[in-house]
Design an enzyme around this catalytic site. Structure first.
Site, PDB file in Angstrom:
ATOM      1  N   GLU A  67       0.793  -1.168  -0.001  1.00  0.00           N
ATOM      2  CA  GLU A  67      -0.130  -0.030  -0.151  1.00  0.00           C
ATOM      3  C   GLU A  67       1.057   1.536   0.060  1.00  0.00           C
ATOM      4  OE1 GLU A  67      -0.625  -2.732   2.018  1.00  0.00           O
ATOM      5  OE2 GLU A  67      -2.636  -3.260   1.723  1.00  0.00           O
ATOM      6  N   HIS A 136     -11.039  -4.064  10.143  1.00  0.00           N
ATOM      7  CA  HIS A 136     -11.494  -3.699   8.836  1.00  0.00           C
ATOM      8  C   HIS A 136     -12.763  -3.163   8.996  1.00  0.00           C
ATOM      9  CE1 HIS A 136      -8.717  -7.291   7.971  1.00  0.00           C
ATOM     10  NE2 HIS A 136      -8.875  -7.009   6.934  1.00  0.00           N
TER      11      HIS A 136
END
Lengths: 339, 318
Positions: A67, A136
């Site tokens: 990322e 998440h």
């Protein structure tokens, strides 16, 4: 529903995003989409499904699980004239990208004395309600509201998702585009044509005289649901969808609060130092403070990580019921008894 | 970007870098400069050797120790001096300072105050060149400390898997601030990491300009012709402290002296004398010219106007 552009039809939030990216990529060869599993898989939430078939692997790019690396890559590509759309699969993973977003994307233009542009869009789904637990489910968007040089948008409807994404791609600045996992299947009227929803403009999605409810993203729908229930009891709420968190449309919020005299902010992120605190601060430090006849209230996530168990998760998240309760406390005639 | 017409220009550019950073060091000692800076003295051959292998259209990213990269790339000494002095006519109009000098339109994509901060950015420039089928190359300068950061690994892997036209140039000056490479790595031969990413890696004497030029030309050519990225480890040394406030407690005077004895400027000047490019005993005259040029640049900059206070609120957004 007909509109100024002609034809609209009902599509999902997911389809609206895909349509915006597809239109932008057809019109401008410098636009590309990059992220984990955005190609043949279609993205973890299916937003880019079918796009690699149209645009090929050169423009819909599956990345290694890096990322920070591919966020940096997007910034570098933007510096030399490309228009990247970087997808970060869950907004929690943005923690990997912090240096690139905060120290690089947000700063390059300023520290180079205005001699550079970073037309960079990062799309990412935030929010809870899916049973995905603490890593998440977070709503971390307030972090980036705190960083000058970044813009932060958070559309709640398919219409705004398409219009804001196209506006973000026109913008010469880095834009963080917050989606929500529970919005992807939500349907709404969306014009087929290209159009833009201006960054930095809130929408008054319901008019009312008694209380102003300011919200954004998924929980904007909780605010609207609450407003409908309250109307049954004769309380008319004005509901604002901020749509952009930074730059924040304070003028629209202030205008509404000056009309109603009461403010409730509904946000999904945790309450402490959330973006709702900024909405409230701007009201109480400004002229509109004198229009208030109650202290403002916030309905926000509890100051805890998101738990797994369904009932526990619901317990810490905002809900239409919690909004109703907050508004009722606020319009209670016995001043000071609201919690 | 600067086009190096002859070998004398290589020598002059190394001297210009040294003169510039020695001047900056002097100004700090006098208390005439705000903030801090990191000095490139001793490492001059790396930037000059690598950048002389580039051509118009190629781009570089620098580091916090970035004056050398900018000067080797051909940035203007006066505008750099003005930036160090925080003046409106500096490269960043006084908003960047030492660690953020950039000339993006010329291809100098910026010094970077974050260690390894530009490693993803350089991949993005290279990715754009490849996607647009432009035969341009992107060079990333970074130090041995950057190799210890996570994005080093992410960037080398992406560059290799997509065969991007990048040259990764590690300036191994033996210390990440005070941490020696021996204390920072189990295997301190940094070029050996290249193999793990599937790209060629080579260690070169970073005090020997012709050697750097040779390995850089090879890597740049490979990148330009579609052969993908390379990792160059240039063994070098910073003579001065990490920044202006370094007391050098982590290394010995003997060690510094030893490295100074293999000085890249002295070595290259000797070569030029041997080859006849430089008159015997001609170095002091060139030195004088360059040091005067740098002195004049700082004098010019000192008289430039301060930025308007209100400009601090501008350029946050385009």
């Amino acid at each position: 529903m007909p509109n100024e552009n002609g034809t609209a039809r009902e599509i999902t939030y997911r389809e609206a995003l895909r349509e915006a990216m597809t239109l932008a990529m057809r019109n401008d060869d410098s636009v590309f989409l990059m992220g984990e599993d955005v190609g043949v898989y279609g993205g973890a939430f299916g937003v880019s499904r079918g796009m690699v078939e149209e645009f090929g692997e050169e423009r819909v790019v599956d990345t290694p699980l890096s990322e920070a690396g591919f966020t940096g890559l997007g910034i570098g590509a933007a510096l030399v004239g490309m228009k990247p759309i970087i997808e970060v699969q869950f907004s929690d993973f943005i923690t990997h990208c912090m240096d690139q977003l905060v120290n690089q994307a947000a700063k390059l233009r300023y520290m180079f004395g205005g001699e550079a542009e970073v037309p960079f869009v990062l799309r990412t789904p935030g929010g809870a309600g899916t049973g995905a637990a603490a890593q998440h489910s977070q709503s971390l968007e307030a972090w980036f509201v705190h960083v000058p040089g970044l813009k932060v948008v958070m559309p709640s409807t398919p219409h705004d998702a398409k219009g804001l994404l196209l506006a973000a791609l026109d913008d010469p600045n880095p834009v963080l585009f917050y989606e929500h996992k529970l919005l992807y299947n939500r349907k709404g009227d969306v014009p087929e044509e290209e159009y833009r929803v201006p960054i930095g403009e809130a929408n008054v999605s319901r008019e009312g005289e008694d209380v102003t409810i300011v919200s954004a993203g998924l929980v904007h729908h909780y605010a609207l649901e609450a407003a409908e229930s309250l109307a049954d009891d004769g309380i008319e709420a004005e509901v604002l969808d901020l749509r952009t968190l930074s730059p924040m449309d304070h003028a629209t919020v202030a205008g509404s609060v000056e009309k109603t005299g009461r403010l409730v902010v509904v946000e999904e992120d945790v309450k402490t130092a959330g973006w709702g605190a900024e909405v409230v601060s701007r009201i109480v430090e400004g002229e509109s403070f004198y229009a208030l006849d109650r202290a403002p209230a916030r309905v926000a996530g509890a100051d805890v990580p998101i738990p797994y168990n369904k009932n526990l998760e619901a317990h810490v998240r905002p809900s239409p019921e919690k909004v109703i309760e907050a508004v009722r406390s606020l319009v209670d005639e016995r001043v000071g008894v609201y919690s | 970007m600067k086009k190096y017409e002859n070998r004398l220009e290589l020598l002059e550019t190394m001297l210009r870098i040294r003169a510039f950073d020695e001047k900056v060091d002097e100004l700090y000692a006098e208390g005439a400069l705000h903030g801090t800076a990191h000095f490139y003295v001793g490492q001059e051959a790396v930037a000059v050797g690598v950048i002389s292998a580039l051509r118009d259209g190629d781009v570089i990213t620098g580091t916090h120790r970035g004056h050398g990269h900018a000067l080797a790339f051909g940035l203007d000494v006066k505008k750099m001096a003005a930036e160090l002095l925080g003046k409106a006519s500096g490269y960043c109009h006084g908003k960047g300072g030492s660690m953020h000098i950039a000339d993006v339109s010329a291809g100098m994509l910026g010094a970077n105050g974050i260690v390894a901060g530009s490693m993803g950015i350089v991949c993005g420039a290279a990715w754009a060149f490849k996607r647009r089928k432009e035969d341009r190359v992107a060079v990333c300068f970074f130090g041995d400390g950057a190799v210890q950061e996570g994005i080093f690994s992410e960037s080398l892997n992406m560059a290799a898997v997509w065969s991007l036209p990048v040259v990764f140039v590690c300036e191994n000056n033996q210390y990440a601030m005070s941490l020696s490479v021996e204390r920072g790595f189990a295997n301190s031969r940094i070029s050996e990491k290249a193999d793990g990413y599937g790209m060629p890696g080579v260690t070169v004497d970073g005090m020997e300009l012709p050697e750097i030029m040779e390995v850089a030309s090879e890597a740049v050519e490979r990148a330009r012709s579609g052969g993908g990225p390379s990792l160059i480890e240039a063994n070098t040394y910073r003579y001065l402290g990490h920044s202006k406030s370094d007391a050098n407690l982590y290394r010995t005077r003997e060690e510094i002296k030893e490295w100074r004895e293999s000085d890249p400027i002295g070595r290259f000047a000797a070569r030029l004398e041997k080859s006849g490019d430089l008159e015997k005993g001609g170095l002091p005259e060139i030195e004088k010219k360059i040091y005067e040029e740098v002195e004049a640049a700082f004098q010019w900059a000192a008289n430039e106007p301060e930025p308007e206070p209100g400009s601090a609120l501008e350029d946050v957004y385009a």
